[in-house]
Design a protein around this motif. Sequence first.
Motif, PDB file in Angstrom:
ATOM      1  N   VAL A  92      -1.066  -2.510  -0.900  1.00 53.76           N
ATOM      2  CA  VAL A  92      -1.639  -2.043  -0.418  1.00 53.76           C
ATOM      3  C   VAL A  92      -0.427  -3.128   0.857  1.00 53.76           C
ATOM      4  O   VAL A  92       0.333  -2.998   1.973  1.00 53.76           O
ATOM      5  N   MET A  93      -0.492  -4.756   0.328  1.00 54.82           N
ATOM      6  CA  MET A  93       0.258  -5.754   1.214  1.00 54.82           C
ATOM      7  C   MET A  93       1.639  -5.875   0.934  1.00 54.82           C
ATOM      8  O   MET A  93       2.013  -6.448   1.342  1.00 54.82           O
ATOM      9  N   GLY A  94       1.644  -4.353   0.124  1.00 59.50           N
ATOM     10  CA  GLY A  94       3.362  -4.846  -0.470  1.00 59.50           C
ATOM     11  C   GLY A  94       4.160  -5.051  -1.244  1.00 59.50           C
ATOM     12  O   GLY A  94       5.200  -5.143  -1.701  1.00 59.50           O
ATOM     13  N   HIS A  95       3.486  -5.397  -2.181  1.00 56.39           N
ATOM     14  CA  HIS A  95       3.638  -6.496  -3.829  1.00 56.39           C
ATOM     15  C   HIS A  95       3.723  -5.467  -4.504  1.00 56.39           C
ATOM     16  O   HIS A  95       2.673  -4.454  -4.748  1.00 56.39           O
ATOM     17  N   LYS A  96       4.049  -4.897  -5.586  1.00 55.78           N
ATOM     18  CA  LYS A  96       4.321  -4.295  -6.427  1.00 55.78           C
ATOM     19  C   LYS A  96       3.881  -4.976  -7.590  1.00 55.78           C
ATOM     20  O   LYS A  96       4.528  -5.665  -8.648  1.00 55.78           O
ATOM     21  N   LEU A  97       2.466  -4.708  -7.455  1.00 58.35           N
ATOM     22  CA  LEU A  97       1.635  -5.381  -9.096  1.00 58.35           C
ATOM     23  C   LEU A  97       1.684  -4.574  -9.394  1.00 58.35           C
ATOM     24  O   LEU A  97       0.272  -3.471  -9.698  1.00 58.35           O
ATOM     25  N   ALA A  98       1.177  -4.823 -11.300  1.00 54.90           N
ATOM     26  CA  ALA A  98       1.451  -4.142 -12.611  1.00 54.90           C
ATOM     27  C   ALA A  98      -0.433  -3.232 -12.347  1.00 54.90           C
ATOM     28  O   ALA A  98      -1.181  -3.779 -12.471  1.00 54.90           O
ATOM     29  N   ALA A  99      -0.483  -2.057 -12.812  1.00 55.88           N
ATOM     30  CA  ALA A  99      -1.849  -2.206 -12.945  1.00 55.88           C
ATOM     31  C   ALA A  99      -2.365  -1.815 -14.921  1.00 55.88           C
ATOM     32  O   ALA A  99      -1.404  -1.729 -15.123  1.00 55.88           O
ATOM     33  N   PRO A 100      -3.558  -2.631 -15.041  1.00 55.37           N
ATOM     34  CA  PRO A 100      -3.619  -2.801 -16.382  1.00 55.37           C
ATOM     35  C   PRO A 100      -3.534  -1.492 -16.617  1.00 55.37           C
ATOM     36  O   PRO A 100      -3.671  -0.604 -16.618  1.00 55.37           O
ATOM     37  N   GLU A 101      -3.173  -1.556 -17.945  1.00 54.66           N
ATOM     38  CA  GLU A 101      -2.504  -0.254 -18.793  1.00 54.66           C
ATOM     39  C   GLU A 101      -3.342  -0.627 -20.626  1.00 54.66           C
ATOM     40  O   GLU A 101      -2.800  -1.358 -21.503  1.00 54.66           O
ATOM     41  N   ARG A 102      -4.265  -0.266 -20.620  1.00 53.80           N
ATOM     42  CA  ARG A 102      -5.082  -0.862 -22.002  1.00 53.80           C
ATOM     43  C   ARG A 102      -4.093  -0.095 -23.647  1.00 53.80           C
ATOM     44  O   ARG A 102      -3.895   1.247 -23.973  1.00 53.80           O
TER      45      ARG A 102
END
Length: 531
Positions: free
Chosen positions: A235-245
């Motif tokens: 939301v704050m503009g950072h491309k943070l990777a979501a966890p992938e099992r």
Amino acid sequence: MPSNLSLRSEIGLLLRFLRDYPTFLKTPLAPDECRRRLSTKLASREASFLDIIDRAVFGQPHSPYLQLMKWAAVDSLQIKKWVDQLGIEGTLETIYDAGVYLTLDEFKGRKPIIRKGRKLSTRKRDFDNPLSTPHFVSQTGGSRSSGDRIRLDFAHYAQDAVYDYFFIQAHDLMNRPYALWRPTPPWGAGIKALLSRAKLGMVVNKWFVQNDWKPTSRNWKHSLMTALAVYGGRVMGHKLAAPERVRLGDAWRVARWLADQKEQGRAAWLNTNAASGVRVCMAALEKNIDISETLFRFGGEPLTPAKANVVVDAGARAVCHYTMGEIGRIGIACGTPKNVDEVHILSDKIALIQRERTLSDGQKALGNIYTTLLSTCPRFMLNVESGDCGILERRQCDCLMGELGYDLHFHTIRSYEKLTSEGMNFLGSDLIRIVEEILPKRFGGYPTDYQFLETEENGLPKVNLVVSPRVGLVEEDVILAVVLDSINALINGSDDYAGRWREGNTLRILRQEPSSTGASKVLALHVQKPH
């Protein structure tokens, strides 16, 4: 995992995270600021040491360290005098000899502190850093236990980001795709790597996780923190990777991603623990997946020559950091190492002395004893035995870390914590050699296909030699004989040790995949607690 915090403390932690997270992300660390921070901290080691001693020891009436100082008749003025005369390390050696130190069991609250007839009972949280402002509660990887509760704050993540920047520069990784294969909270390595990278204004392209991070009645707080960190950052503009099992048995999926990056013209680098990294390389070799030129950045367990050889067989390269869950990063991988696990000790953050220990079986180990110099460390350590040993040497090298002034190198890092069975003790380094070198050479398989599993049945010690099904058919009598003969040869050249195991029917073969800790480490020795 319960965090041992009250509901009020849990809510306070969440509110503090929500308050400070935007500021953390909106103030990235530029290269000049990273360099300024390092040079300032290296130049002010003695001032940092005296400041933290004043505030975290003499300024804390209930500190166990303060009690040790009183027992040794040492005050703050005496500490300052010794620092002026002897330096930090000389001062630490002096107070160590006076009784101001903690064994690892004392530091973890397993045993009371006893000095010259005096006794002080403590808890693990008595050693939490009183100068930090926690935003997360995580747990350590659990090399000898289920792991310890650790309080982490954004200042700690920012400091690690500084070290990460210079590691990236030293190994020419700036423009290479980057992935994690680290579990989500409650284990801290993955989220710290993600946020430290964000603090530098850089991205994590993939975050593979070994655990199931979907919320349950037990882990919902940690799942919530993970979701807030990832999606709040977006939301704050950072491309943070979501966890992938990705389960340990599906390591080929990580290998496939690495191969895809290479096919696109930029070989990637992967941050994971050594056992998981070896699994990726094994999968690549078995499925003919090309991951050559990949760099593996390991941490959390020893990088041995046997593990490094598997990485090399896959056409890749491995380096490692040296960390301790209670204080975080201790050493950064050298850019021009002479040994596979060689690191630069972060002497702005840690003061290190060594002492020879004689174990109950007569073996000797030169153990590392740490003192924290920065207020950002999750726990405050003052002459705390780490349970680790290795080769420490001061030398100049031409990698970037050396140029910055980090000239203390450490390698061949092992734990001297022991397997205790039938009244006998075995050094971890001996067990590592058996499971990672002797058995794979004789019976095939990889270093992570064997493991000693220590347990207890009806009050009697039992040690299972776990052998992965991938090894194929083995004659149990033959493999048992090889292990017992190896123990005799490595330890004292007689039949005393193996003979007692034979008599007690202590060692058995167990055909299954080796056990991993919650942080997905596969250790040479895994301790299975009784139910």
